[in-house]
Write a protein that holds these residues in place. Structure first.
Motif, short mmCIF file in Angstrom:
data_model
loop_
_atom_site.label_atom_id
_atom_site.label_comp_id
_atom_site.label_asym_id
_atom_site.label_seq_id
_atom_site.Cartn_x
_atom_site.Cartn_y
_atom_site.Cartn_z
N ARG A 1 -13.31 -9.40 -10.07
CA ARG A 1 -12.81 -8.93 -8.77
C ARG A 1 -13.42 -9.66 -7.71
O ARG A 1 -14.38 -10.04 -7.61
CB ARG A 1 -13.44 -7.48 -8.70
N ASN A 2 -12.51 -10.08 -6.67
CA ASN A 2 -12.46 -10.74 -5.61
C ASN A 2 -12.90 -12.10 -5.89
O ASN A 2 -13.75 -12.96 -5.12
CB ASN A 2 -13.67 -10.06 -4.65
N LEU B 1 4.03 -17.14 -1.92
CA LEU B 1 2.70 -16.49 -2.30
C LEU B 1 1.44 -17.55 -2.20
O LEU B 1 0.34 -17.32 -1.65
CB LEU B 1 2.42 -15.93 -3.67
N LYS B 2 1.88 -18.90 -2.56
CA LYS B 2 0.72 -20.02 -2.51
C LYS B 2 0.64 -20.36 -0.88
O LYS B 2 -0.50 -20.80 -0.71
CB LYS B 2 1.18 -21.29 -3.16
N ALA C 1 -6.30 -12.70 1.81
CA ALA C 1 -6.56 -11.42 2.25
C ALA C 1 -5.17 -10.59 1.98
O ALA C 1 -5.14 -9.52 1.41
CB ALA C 1 -7.00 -10.99 3.68
N TRP C 2 -4.07 -11.37 2.01
CA TRP C 2 -2.82 -10.97 1.81
C TRP C 2 -2.53 -11.00 0.24
O TRP C 2 -2.01 -9.85 -0.27
CB TRP C 2 -1.56 -11.96 2.34
N GLU D 1 -4.37 -5.32 -4.99
CA GLU D 1 -4.74 -3.99 -4.93
C GLU D 1 -3.87 -2.92 -4.91
O GLU D 1 -4.08 -1.76 -5.10
CB GLU D 1 -5.93 -3.82 -4.00
N GLU D 2 -2.72 -3.22 -4.44
CA GLU D 2 -1.54 -2.23 -4.17
C GLU D 2 -1.18 -1.82 -5.54
O GLU D 2 -0.90 -0.41 -5.77
CB GLU D 2 -0.26 -2.84 -3.44
N SER D 3 -1.09 -2.51 -6.43
CA SER D 3 -0.84 -2.12 -7.96
C SER D 3 -1.85 -2.15 -8.68
O SER D 3 -1.70 -1.36 -9.91
CB SER D 3 0.41 -3.02 -8.35
#
Length: 97
Positions: free
Chosen positions: A14-15, A69-70, A75-76, A82-84
């Motif tokens: 996580r993170n 995405l790369k 943060a994005w 975390e949305e899914s």
């Protein structure tokens, strides 16, 4: 999910450290990461947990999305995960059935 273009995000926890990848065989590729078969970034940094993935209709579309995405900031990417998957569950067990 055999021979299905997929973009995926792995984490060391996580993170933790994140890795963006693309494949046409998600199960095989994640198995390779988890078992440290291929030397490189994920093996060096212990990045083995599948925390997000997205299916695509073509490999070209998946590669385009991976490149996008790369370029994203951390943060994005965290928000996308975390949305899914708000608890950062390892989705390996989900895709394995």
């Amino acid at each position: 999910m055999e021979k299905q273009p997929v973009v995926y995000l792995l984490a060391s926890g996580r993170n933790g450290t994140l890795y963006v990848g693309v494949t046409s065989d998600l199960i095989c590729r994640i198995w390779q990461h988890r078992n440290h078969v291929v030397p490189g970034f994920t093996r060096r940094h212990g990045v083995t947990q599948l925390v997000w993935y997205e299916l695509h209709g073509t490999m070209e579309a998946a590669i385009t999305r991976e490149k996008q995405l790369k370029k994203w900031n951390r943060a994005w990417k965290v928000r996308l995960i975390e949305e899914s998957n708000p608890y950062w569950r390892d989705l390996w067990f989900t895709i394995m059935g």
